[in-house]
Write a protein that holds these residues in place. Structure first.
Motif, PDB file in Angstrom:
ATOM      1  N   ASN A 344       0.827  -1.208   0.000  1.00  0.00           N
ATOM      2  CA  ASN A 344       0.000   0.000   0.000  1.00  0.00           C
ATOM      3  C   ASN A 344       0.863   1.261   0.000  1.00  0.00           C
ATOM      4  O   ASN A 344       0.566   2.235  -0.714  1.00  0.00           O
ATOM      5  N   VAL A 345       1.922   1.241   0.796  1.00  0.00           N
ATOM      6  CA  VAL A 345       2.818   2.400   0.865  1.00  0.00           C
ATOM      7  C   VAL A 345       3.485   2.628  -0.491  1.00  0.00           C
ATOM      8  O   VAL A 345       3.557   3.757  -0.990  1.00  0.00           O
ATOM      9  N   ARG A 346       3.962   1.550  -1.119  1.00  0.00           N
ATOM     10  CA  ARG A 346       4.659   1.690  -2.396  1.00  0.00           C
ATOM     11  C   ARG A 346       3.721   2.159  -3.510  1.00  0.00           C
ATOM     12  O   ARG A 346       4.134   2.899  -4.406  1.00  0.00           O
ATOM     13  N   GLU A 347       2.472   1.753  -3.431  1.00  0.00           N
ATOM     14  CA  GLU A 347       1.501   2.225  -4.421  1.00  0.00           C
ATOM     15  C   GLU A 347       1.309   3.734  -4.314  1.00  0.00           C
ATOM     16  O   GLU A 347       1.193   4.437  -5.319  1.00  0.00           O
ATOM     17  N   LEU A 349       3.614   5.821  -2.933  1.00  0.00           N
ATOM     18  CA  LEU A 349       4.887   6.452  -3.294  1.00  0.00           C
ATOM     19  C   LEU A 349       5.031   6.585  -4.807  1.00  0.00           C
ATOM     20  O   LEU A 349       5.694   7.508  -5.294  1.00  0.00           O
ATOM     21  N   ASN A 350       4.425   5.687  -5.527  1.00  0.00           N
ATOM     22  CA  ASN A 350       4.497   5.732  -6.978  1.00  0.00           C
ATOM     23  C   ASN A 350       3.850   6.999  -7.557  1.00  0.00           C
ATOM     24  O   ASN A 350       4.115   7.375  -8.697  1.00  0.00           O
ATOM     25  N   LYS A 351       3.010   7.656  -6.753  1.00  0.00           N
ATOM     26  CA  LYS A 351       2.338   8.881  -7.192  1.00  0.00           C
ATOM     27  C   LYS A 351       3.054  10.141  -6.702  1.00  0.00           C
ATOM     28  O   LYS A 351       2.608  11.253  -6.969  1.00  0.00           O
ATOM     29  N   VAL A 352       4.148   9.952  -5.976  1.00  0.00           N
ATOM     30  CA  VAL A 352       4.915  11.088  -5.448  1.00  0.00           C
ATOM     31  C   VAL A 352       5.833  11.633  -6.536  1.00  0.00           C
ATOM     32  O   VAL A 352       6.430  10.882  -7.300  1.00  0.00           O
ATOM     33  N   ARG A 353       5.943  12.938  -6.611  1.00  0.00           N
ATOM     34  CA  ARG A 353       6.788  13.583  -7.619  1.00  0.00           C
ATOM     35  C   ARG A 353       8.135  14.017  -7.010  1.00  0.00           C
ATOM     36  O   ARG A 353       8.342  13.937  -5.821  1.00  0.00           O
ATOM     37  N   ASP A 354       9.006  14.510  -7.871  1.00  0.00           N
ATOM     38  CA  ASP A 354      10.388  14.807  -7.468  1.00  0.00           C
ATOM     39  C   ASP A 354      10.462  16.181  -6.790  1.00  0.00           C
ATOM     40  O   ASP A 354      10.897  17.176  -7.378  1.00  0.00           O
ATOM     41  N   ILE A 355      10.054  16.223  -5.526  1.00  0.00           N
ATOM     42  CA  ILE A 355       9.973  17.484  -4.788  1.00  0.00           C
ATOM     43  C   ILE A 355      11.318  18.209  -4.690  1.00  0.00           C
ATOM     44  O   ILE A 355      11.380  19.433  -4.886  1.00  0.00           O
ATOM     45  N   ALA A 380      -1.099  15.462  -1.927  1.00  0.00           N
ATOM     46  CA  ALA A 380      -2.344  14.703  -1.887  1.00  0.00           C
ATOM     47  C   ALA A 380      -2.127  13.287  -1.347  1.00  0.00           C
ATOM     48  O   ALA A 380      -3.064  12.669  -0.814  1.00  0.00           O
ATOM     49  N   GLN A 381      -0.886  12.772  -1.465  1.00  0.00           N
ATOM     50  CA  GLN A 381      -0.615  11.404  -1.005  1.00  0.00           C
ATOM     51  C   GLN A 381      -0.199  11.333   0.465  1.00  0.00           C
ATOM     52  O   GLN A 381      -0.244  10.253   1.067  1.00  0.00           O
ATOM     53  N   ILE A 382       0.226  12.455   1.040  1.00  0.00           N
ATOM     54  CA  ILE A 382       0.826  12.430   2.376  1.00  0.00           C
ATOM     55  C   ILE A 382      -0.130  11.881   3.447  1.00  0.00           C
ATOM     56  O   ILE A 382       0.262  11.012   4.239  1.00  0.00           O
ATOM     57  N   PRO A 383      -1.376  12.340   3.541  1.00  0.00           N
ATOM     58  CA  PRO A 383      -2.257  11.791   4.590  1.00  0.00           C
ATOM     59  C   PRO A 383      -2.423  10.272   4.490  1.00  0.00           C
ATOM     60  O   PRO A 383      -2.403   9.570   5.505  1.00  0.00           O
ATOM     61  N   ALA A 384      -2.561   9.760   3.263  1.00  0.00           N
ATOM     62  CA  ALA A 384      -2.729   8.319   3.095  1.00  0.00           C
ATOM     63  C   ALA A 384      -1.449   7.572   3.447  1.00  0.00           C
ATOM     64  O   ALA A 384      -1.501   6.475   4.042  1.00  0.00           O
ATOM     65  N   ILE A 385      -0.277   8.135   3.090  1.00  0.00           N
ATOM     66  CA  ILE A 385       0.993   7.485   3.443  1.00  0.00           C
ATOM     67  C   ILE A 385       1.161   7.432   4.949  1.00  0.00           C
ATOM     68  O   ILE A 385       1.551   6.397   5.516  1.00  0.00           O
ATOM     69  N   ILE A 386       0.852   8.542   5.626  1.00  0.00           N
ATOM     70  CA  ILE A 386       0.953   8.571   7.092  1.00  0.00           C
ATOM     71  C   ILE A 386       0.031   7.522   7.701  1.00  0.00           C
ATOM     72  O   ILE A 386       0.422   6.783   8.618  1.00  0.00           O
ATOM     73  N   ALA A 387      -1.194   7.420   7.185  1.00  0.00           N
ATOM     74  CA  ALA A 387      -2.151   6.443   7.719  1.00  0.00           C
ATOM     75  C   ALA A 387      -1.641   5.018   7.506  1.00  0.00           C
ATOM     76  O   ALA A 387      -1.755   4.166   8.411  1.00  0.00           O
ATOM     77  N   ARG A 410       8.942  12.204  10.554  1.00  0.00           N
ATOM     78  CA  ARG A 410       9.569  13.299   9.792  1.00  0.00           C
ATOM     79  C   ARG A 410       8.685  13.780   8.645  1.00  0.00           C
ATOM     80  O   ARG A 410       9.014  14.771   7.976  1.00  0.00           O
ATOM     81  N   LEU A 411       7.579  13.088   8.388  1.00  0.00           N
ATOM     82  CA  LEU A 411       6.641  13.526   7.358  1.00  0.00           C
ATOM     83  C   LEU A 411       5.757  14.641   7.898  1.00  0.00           C
ATOM     84  O   LEU A 411       5.257  14.539   9.017  1.00  0.00           O
ATOM     85  N   THR A 412       5.586  15.673   7.119  1.00  0.00           N
ATOM     86  CA  THR A 412       4.745  16.801   7.530  1.00  0.00           C
ATOM     87  C   THR A 412       3.566  16.938   6.580  1.00  0.00           C
ATOM     88  O   THR A 412       3.761  17.134   5.378  1.00  0.00           O
ATOM     89  N   ASP A 413       2.386  16.798   7.127  1.00  0.00           N
ATOM     90  CA  ASP A 413       1.191  17.061   6.327  1.00  0.00           C
ATOM     91  C   ASP A 413       0.954  18.569   6.324  1.00  0.00           C
ATOM     92  O   ASP A 413       1.001  19.212   7.380  1.00  0.00           O
ATOM     93  N   LEU A 414       0.717  19.120   5.164  1.00  0.00           N
ATOM     94  CA  LEU A 414       0.489  20.560   5.025  1.00  0.00           C
ATOM     95  C   LEU A 414      -0.915  20.764   4.469  1.00  0.00           C
ATOM     96  O   LEU A 414      -1.092  21.055   3.267  1.00  0.00           O
ATOM     97  N   PRO A 415      -1.939  20.637   5.304  1.00  0.00           N
ATOM     98  CA  PRO A 415      -3.323  20.668   4.797  1.00  0.00           C
ATOM     99  C   PRO A 415      -3.693  21.987   4.127  1.00  0.00           C
ATOM    100  O   PRO A 415      -4.397  21.993   3.117  1.00  0.00           O
ATOM    101  N   ALA A 416      -3.214  23.118   4.680  1.00  0.00           N
ATOM    102  CA  ALA A 416      -3.581  24.412   4.091  1.00  0.00           C
ATOM    103  C   ALA A 416      -3.014  24.538   2.678  1.00  0.00           C
ATOM    104  O   ALA A 416      -3.707  24.944   1.729  1.00  0.00           O
ATOM    105  N   LEU A 417      -1.739  24.186   2.498  1.00  0.00           N
ATOM    106  CA  LEU A 417      -1.123  24.265   1.178  1.00  0.00           C
ATOM    107  C   LEU A 417      -1.735  23.223   0.241  1.00  0.00           C
ATOM    108  O   LEU A 417      -1.968  23.498  -0.944  1.00  0.00           O
TER     109      LEU A 417
END
Length: 856
Positions: A344-347, A349-355, A380-387, A410-417
């Motif tokens: 689930n995590v890797r699925e 991560l596959n949608k994460v871009r090169d920040i 958009a993926q951060i909340p699901a990855i954290i969960a 170390r992951l930071t969810d930025l809901p406002a942004l």
């Protein structure tokens, strides 16, 4: 000459004169970038574009919208490319103001299509002086910035070679000085070899002064001192660091805005692999120069670009810190224990871009809507990855507090942004701000109003076309638009006689006439005004969004680093489950014990080659046991093709994988930390430097003997084979004795050889053990069983291997006759303290023509 030049060409030469050598100038003229004189001739040849003339001088151009693709080709050809853009809109009768916007080079480019997403892209500065080698390397695309200094350059060159910088900055004259150095000056010759085939820029020596460099670096980082980075302002590598920052600033035409920290690399903290070992063990690329069939290719299961680059960095500088190695191993183990959560995590991560690279471009003024789309899609993926990570942690035996949970923290969810970008950006985004339509409808009332004007006007144009068709009776009449002529009414030649008197002719074409009316001209002004205001409003909103993203750059960077780490460790867990890897045990001891070890690359390649074929693939595993104080040297004998080279390499690769933190291809393994891995395998000429195969072999062997410690791991394959039999045997013998020279300990060594005489050394060297690769004989044929067993091989089976290779039977039969005669004569080799391998008598062989041939 300037009196004969047009004002535009005078402008061109003002820019060109300020550029460094070997730089092609792309000069913006309308919708094209033009090149002139020698630049045009070079570009025409490299790019395959048409070479024309303008006032008798060469000229070549490329379309503005396709410039990135052409620039990529020029950079790949080792050129620098300067971009001179229009700084204001063109106006009739007035010279357009132009300015240099950036200089692109292999080490300072930022565009995504000019970078390998999976590879770090370093600009490196080097200085060699009486105090040692000083280096600084910077990845402008991500902001990674490091310095290093070492009194022994051979300790620093391994990591620099592994990092494989795209471009080097040196002090003027240094390279020529290194080329002129005496042949026995190995440091300068190794530096010269390192510099080969890389783009090199030379700067005056004052750019490398430590005091000036410290100030340049502090200005770039925005700090008053470097104490917060653990560096004194007198650090000897700050001169190189200042040169790197100066060069990057010159090329970007502005200070690099993504530099936030400076770290010191220390060779004492990492396992070192010299350039020969990186090449011989095919760590980053295979012998064919590809990533396939390399160790990196075999252990890379990452799904993100940042993860792939992190893996490359870890492999370039394997850890000597047991705590860090065990942290990585534990995280892999947690992922291995929860395959469903890992999937689930890797699925996600596959949608994460090169920040990291997106931020690098945004901070350095390369901005387009798709960059912000990459940030939006990642957030958009951060909340699901954290969960998913929280769920994984809850599934682990022993409840919470594992290594994965520490990375998750170390992951930071930025809901406002996240919400801002989701609401503001359209689903489909263009790559160019000038294209517009990247702000979502409904986000901004003023933009919606301006867009409605444009939409209404286009409806008016459609209605005008219908109305004019009815009024004139010309059914083929069309209302069209071009960027050059604006809006017009097009009428074919056959219908020109039906055109009303209020039509004003604008242009004649091959097929007809183009007209305008007063109403159409008024409406055109209205449309252009609305579109211009709409685009300007979009750009205002875009600038606001960029500012919102950059305000969160530190949090985004930390999150990106954590995501990259999850990607690498999760990929290793997939690898461990797929290939049944074990978790290595590491300690501070001096032993190495591997049970059922396998070669990670060969095993995978064997499976790939057998796919689709009947039967299953089999890689024969083998044990290995070494100790600096007991079984220090394994002397491995056996025929060619039996697997000696594969065996000794797999021991080295398993050790390297273990110290990177990866699990290893074995049933079990325990390894005392290794400070360096050395290898001398294979045969290759270095003709460019005038070195034969044997000289290369001796250079690499000398490096090993001069730099190995009791904590090192050495693999040697066929030392001495590049010269005559007895010279080679003597050298191999002396090398073994040298490695065993200490009374109680020495570097752990695997020594593969065909010299059977060396197997007698176990009677005189207490820490040497004889092993061999077993074969089975059947009717004068042999079968390779790939099993390493204790004891020396009694024969080399060279003739049997030659038969398997397809040599003619007449050659095979003649070889047997010669071998029988050789074996019938007694040849002895004494075992003095110093090797004196020499036959006691002349050996005579009767050739097939009955003449006598003496082998002395």
């Amino acid at each position: 000459m300037s009196e004969k030049l047009t004002p535009m060409m005078q402008q061109y030469f003002e820019v060109k004169r300020g550029l460094p050598a070997n730089t092609l100038l792309l000069f913006r003229l309308g919708d094209f970038y033009e090149m002139f004189f020698e630049d045009a001739e070079v570009a025409s040849r490299l790019l395959g574009i048409t070479l024309t003339k303008r006032q008798d001088y060469p000229m070549a151009g490329i379309p503005f919208h396709a410039a990135d693709n052409y620039v990529t080709k020029l950079l790949a050809a080792g050129k620098k490319v300067a971009i001179c853009d229009q700084a204001e809109p063109a106006k009739a009768g007035k010279l357009v103001k132009r300015q240099l916007t950036r200089i692109l080079s292999p080490g300072t480019t930022l565009a995504a299509n000019q970078l390998d997403a999976a590879k770090n892209h370093y600009l490196c500065a080097l200085e060699l002086n009486k105090h040692g080698l000083h280096a600084a390397w910077l990845d402008v695309s991500t902001g990674e910035f490091r310095v290093a200094t070492d009194a022994r350059p051979e300790n620093l060159l391994p990591v620099l070679t592994a990092l494989d910088p795209a471009e080097l900055v040196l002090i003027e004259g240094d390279l020529e000085k290194w080329k002129a150095a005496p042949h026995d000056d190995h440091v300068t010759h190794n530096l010269q070899h390192f510099c080969a085939e890389r783009l090199i820029t030379e700067l005056p020596g004052y750019h490398f002064e430590v005091a000036g460099g410290a100030k340049t670096v502090m200005d770039a980082l925005g700090v008053l001192n470097l104490q917060g980075f653990g560096l004194a302002h007198t650090h000897p590598a700050l001169g190189a660091a200042g040169a790197v920052v100066y060069y990057a600033t010159e090329n970007l035409c502005a200070k690099p805005e993504n530099l936030r920290s400076l770290q010191e690399y220390r060779s004492a903290h990492t396992l070192l692999l010299d350039p020969a070992t990186l090449r011989n063990l095919e760590i980053f690329q295979s012998i064919r120069g590809t990533r396939d069939a390399s160790l990196l290719g075999a252990i890379d299961r990452t799904t993100t670009a940042a993860g792939a680059r992190l893996l490359e960095r870890w492999l370039a500088a394997p850890a000597l810190d047991l705590q860090e190695i065990r942290r990585r191993q534990t995280a892999v183990g947690e992922f291995v224990a929860q395959p469903s959560d890992l999937a689930n995590v890797r699925e996600l991560l596959n949608k994460v871009r090169d920040i990291p690279r997106i931020l690098g471009r945004l901070q350095n003024r390369l901005r387009n809507p798709r960059e912000l789309g990459g940030v939006r899609d990642t957030l958009a993926q951060i909340p699901a990855i954290i969960a998913c990570l929280d769920l994984l942690d809850s599934h682990l035996v022993g409840s919470h507090g594992g290594e994965i949970s520490r990375i998750r923290a170390r992951l930071t969810d930025l809901p406002a942004l996240r919400e801002l970008l989701a609401q503001a950006l359209a689903d489909e985004l263009p790559n160019d701000l000038a294209d517009g339509n990247y702000i979502r409808a409904g986000y901004d009332a003023e933009l919606d109003r301006l867009r409605s004007l444009t939409t209404d006007n286009k409806g008016w144009l459609a209605e005008l076309e219908r109305r004019e068709q009815e009024r004139t009776g010309i059914k083929s009449l069309k209302v069209r638009f071009t960027s050059v002529f604006g809006y017009y009414i097009e009428v074919t030649k056959a219908n020109v006689h039906l055109v009303p008197a209020d039509y004003v002719r604008k242009q004649t074409t091959v097929n007809g006439e183009r007209y305008v009316t007063e109403d159409l001209k008024l409406k055109e002004k209205e449309i252009f005004s609305a579109e211009e205001k709409s685009l300007a409003r979009e750009q205002e909103l875009f600038a606001y969004l960029v500012g919102a993203v950059l305000a969160e750059a530190p949090a985004l960077t930390r999150t990106a680093e954590a995501l990259a780490e999850l990607d690498v460790l999760g990929g290793w867990a997939v690898l461990a489950r797929e290939w049944d890897y074990c978790r290595p045990e590491l300690d501070e001891g001096d032993s190495l014990a591997i049970t059922d070890g396998r070669h990670p690359v060969v095993e995978q390649m064997m499976k790939q080659e057998r796919l689709g074929l009947a039967g299953s693939y089999t890689f024969v595993p083998n044990d290995a046991a070494l100790s600096a104080t007991d079984a220090q040297i394994i002397l491995l004998t056996g025929p060619n093709m039996a697997g000696k080279s594969t065996y000794i390499r797999q021991v080295a690769l398993i050790t390297l994988m273990a110290q990177v933190g990866c699990w290893a291809p074995a049933k079990a393994c325990r390894i005392g930390l290794v400070d360096r891995i050395f290898s001398r395998v294979g045969a290759s000429d270095d003709l460019a430097r005038g070195n034969s195969t044997f000289m290369v072999e001796m250079n690499e062997t000398a490096n090993i003997l001069n730099n190995a410690t009791d904590r090192s791991l050495i693999i040697l394959d066929e030392i001495g084979r590049g010269t005559s039999t007895y010279d080679g045997l003597s050298i191999a013998w002396a090398v073994v004795e040298h490695l065993h020279r200490s009374a109680d300990r020495g570097p752990r060594t695997l020594f593969a050889t065909h010299y059977q005489e060396l197997t007698q050394l176990d009677k005189h060297l207490s820490r040497l053990r004889n092993f061999s690769v077993a074969v089975k004989e059947w009717n004068d044929d042999i079968v390779f069983v790939r099993r390493v067993v204790e004891g020396a091989a009694d024969r080399s089976y060279g003739i049997q291997v030659a038969r398997l290779a397809g040599l003619p039977l007449t050659v095979i039969d003649r070889a047997k006759t010669i071998l029988t005669q050789l074996e019938s004569d007694e040849v002895t080799v004494t075992l003095p303290a110093a090797p004196q391998a020499k036959p006691k008598k002349k050996i005579t062989v009767t050739p097939s023509d009955d003449s006598q041939l003496s082998l002395l």
